[in-house]
Design an enzyme around this catalytic site. Structure first.
Site, PDB file in Angstrom:
ATOM      1  N   GLU A 169      28.227  80.656  60.862  1.00  0.00           N
ATOM      2  CA  GLU A 169      28.639  81.788  59.864  1.00  0.00           C
ATOM      3  C   GLU A 169      29.613  80.879  59.024  1.00  0.00           C
ATOM      4  OE1 GLU A 169      29.931  85.566  61.329  1.00  0.00           O
ATOM      5  OE2 GLU A 169      27.934  85.989  62.219  1.00  0.00           O
ATOM      6  N   GLU A 353      21.933  86.486  65.519  1.00  0.00           N
ATOM      7  CA  GLU A 353      23.089  87.430  66.049  1.00  0.00           C
ATOM      8  C   GLU A 353      22.407  88.834  65.427  1.00  0.00           C
ATOM      9  OE1 GLU A 353      27.070  87.151  65.177  1.00  0.00           O
ATOM     10  OE2 GLU A 353      27.089  84.885  66.170  1.00  0.00           O
TER      11      GLU A 353
HETATM   12  O1  IFM Z   1      31.721  89.147  66.827  1.00  0.00           O
HETATM   13  C1  IFM Z   1      31.093  88.482  65.712  1.00  0.00           C
HETATM   14  C2  IFM Z   1      30.631  87.063  65.899  1.00  0.00           C
HETATM   15  O2  IFM Z   1      31.692  86.316  66.502  1.00  0.00           O
HETATM   16  C3  IFM Z   1      30.029  86.410  64.738  1.00  0.00           C
HETATM   17  N1  IFM Z   1      29.226  87.421  64.209  1.00  0.00           N
HETATM   18  C4  IFM Z   1      29.567  88.882  63.972  1.00  0.00           C
HETATM   19  C5  IFM Z   1      30.122  89.247  65.159  1.00  0.00           C
HETATM   20  C6  IFM Z   1      30.472  90.717  64.981  1.00  0.00           C
HETATM   21  O3  IFM Z   1      31.281  91.013  64.303  1.00  0.00           O
END
Ligand code: IFM
Length: 444
Positions: A169, A353
């Site tokens: 990210e 994710e």
């Molecule tokens: O918990 C986070 C993760 O560390 C990175 N992506 C988003 C998730 C939810 O906010």
């Protein structure tokens, strides 16, 4: 309600996994890890709910075997986890911490013993304090520091990981942390953010080159993408939404896949980028083997007075998760198509994710998290449709295995498919975990 898909709905080689990250679950106080900027950020009043930190978290550092057993029993194919830079190199550079390297070594062997593919992420946000003291992501030397760390860790475990991602990210590492100030180091400064954007991309490219030269393969990076919807039909709202999209999404996909920053981003950051930034673009665009997409929500965007980026978020009408994020599954399908069309072509895409925080209640030793099951169903339907349309999406990872440290929200927001009691550390699988377990079961 249960998960309404079967493995047969996806291609034979489609992979299902779970994602976690080091600082959110391991327990940073254990095993000789060095201090990180998240420790000092959390120790500063007002930054994190209840001033909570990751010192103990889920104590995965000691409970990793039973956590891997949960992943295996859930019938998942892959475990996407991250390594903590400060656990490997407590000072960020220099002498490695043998206990840290041993931990990742046995964790990976533990996955292989259970038939789980290890998907390693090198950086998921806990920068060693010693490097933060030197300016962290604002210092151009971080590209080399990061690449050196990547080489140290991969020399130990790279022979056994299935895939390696450099950065998790880019937007969060740079904009969220240096412009919005919501994450460590908590800066609110356009120049700091501009430098962080460029250096995190350069760190990705430099490490990718080094790992490739050292003979490692299946290298990728993970982009968090957020759908940007104009708050109304006015040209000003359309323009603001396009600016948001440039900052959030194209700011990172553009350089990695096309060697260029979007114009709507350069409008705000060009005068703050380091001299000679153009010369770094070919390193940033070092070819990768796959692209990861983290997707959760959309934002409604309106124009706002004031300096760049001159926009604001507006509350939207859709049902929301416990984070206050609108549930907008269509956005995932749109991104899968757009990323393949515009940026990655035939390169494998993974949804690295996707998941939701819910107001879970423990009853009778479990959580009936129907809202989370509905969220997974709706998003997996989008993945399935994109795959049927020919988008080369090759896997889906649920966020997250365990309830964990949700950064500035502390332990309040629960994303896990397994409930964690943060006093006793007891793990209790929720209905969503059992849903995946039965959907992913292979015929004997
Ligand atoms: O918990 C986070 C993760 O560390 C990175 N992506 C988003 C998730 C939810 O906010």
């Amino acid at each position: 309600m249960t998960l309404d898909f079967r493995r047969a709905d996806f291609a034979e080689d489609f992979l299902f996994g779970v994602s976690t990250s080091a600082y959110q679950i391991e327990g940073h106080a254990y095993g000789g890890a060095g201090s990180t900027h998240w420790d000092s950020f959390a120790a500063t009043p007002g930054n994190v709910a209840n001033a909570e930190d990751g010192a103990r978290a889920c104590d995965h550092y000691h409970l990793w075997e039973s956590d891997l057993d949960l992943i295996a029993a859930g019938n998942f194919d892959v475990y996407r986890f991250s390594a903590s830079w400060a656990r490997v190199l407590p000072e960020g550079r220099g002498t490695p911490n043998p206990e840290g390297l041993d931990f990742y070594d046995r964790l990976i062997d533990g996955m292989l013993d259970r038939g789980i593919k290890p998907a390693l992420t090198l950086y998921h946000w806990e920068l060693p304090s010693a490097l933060a003291d030197l300016g962290g992501w604002r210092n151009p030397d971080i590209a080399k520091w990061f690449s050196d760390y990547a080489e140290v860790l991969m020399a130990r475990v790279g022979d056994r990981v299935w895939s390696t991602a450099t950065i998790n990210e880019f937007w969060c590492v740079s904009w969220l942390s240096h412009f919005l100030g919501h994450h460590a180091p908590g800066l609110r400064d356009i120049r700091a953010a501009s430098r962080a954007i460029h250096h995190v991309l350069l760190a990705h490219g430099t490490a990718t080159q080094a790992l490739r030269a050292a003979g490692f393969g299946n290298l990728g990076a993970v982009f968090n993408l957020e759908h940007s919807t104009p708050a109304d039909a006015t040209p000003a709202a359309q323009d603001a939404a396009a600016r948001y999209d440039a900052i959030y999404n194209e700011a990172f996909l553009g350089p990695v896949f096309h060697q260029s920053y979007p114009e709507r981003l350069l409008d705000g950051i060009a005068s703050h980028l380091p001299d000679g930034w153009q010369d770094d673009m070919s390193t940033i665009a070092t070819p990768v083997d796959w692209c990861g997409i983290n997707y959760y929500t959309r934002k409604l965007i309106a124009p706002a007075p004031g300096p760049y980026p001159s926009l604001r978020e507006v509350e939207g009408p859709l049902p929301k998760t416990n984070m206050g994020w609108e549930i907008y599954p269509e956005g995932l399908g749109q991104f899968l198509r757009r990323v393949a069309d515009r940026f990655t072509g035939d390169l494998p895409l993974y949804v690295t994710e996707n998941g939701m925080a819910a107001p879970d209640t423990l009853a009778g030793g479990t959580v009936a998290d129907e809202d989370r099951i509905a969220y997974f169903n709706a998003h997996l339907a989008e993945v399935r449709a994109a795959a049927r349309d020919g988008v080369p999406v090759k896997g889906y990872f649920a966020w997250s295995l365990l309830d964990n440290y949700e950064w500035a929200f502390g332990y309040d927001k629960r994303f896990g498919m397994v409930h964690v009691d943060f006093d006793s550390l007891e793990r209790r699988p929720k209905a969503s975990y059992h849903g995946f377990q039965s959907a992913l079961r292979r015929a004997p």
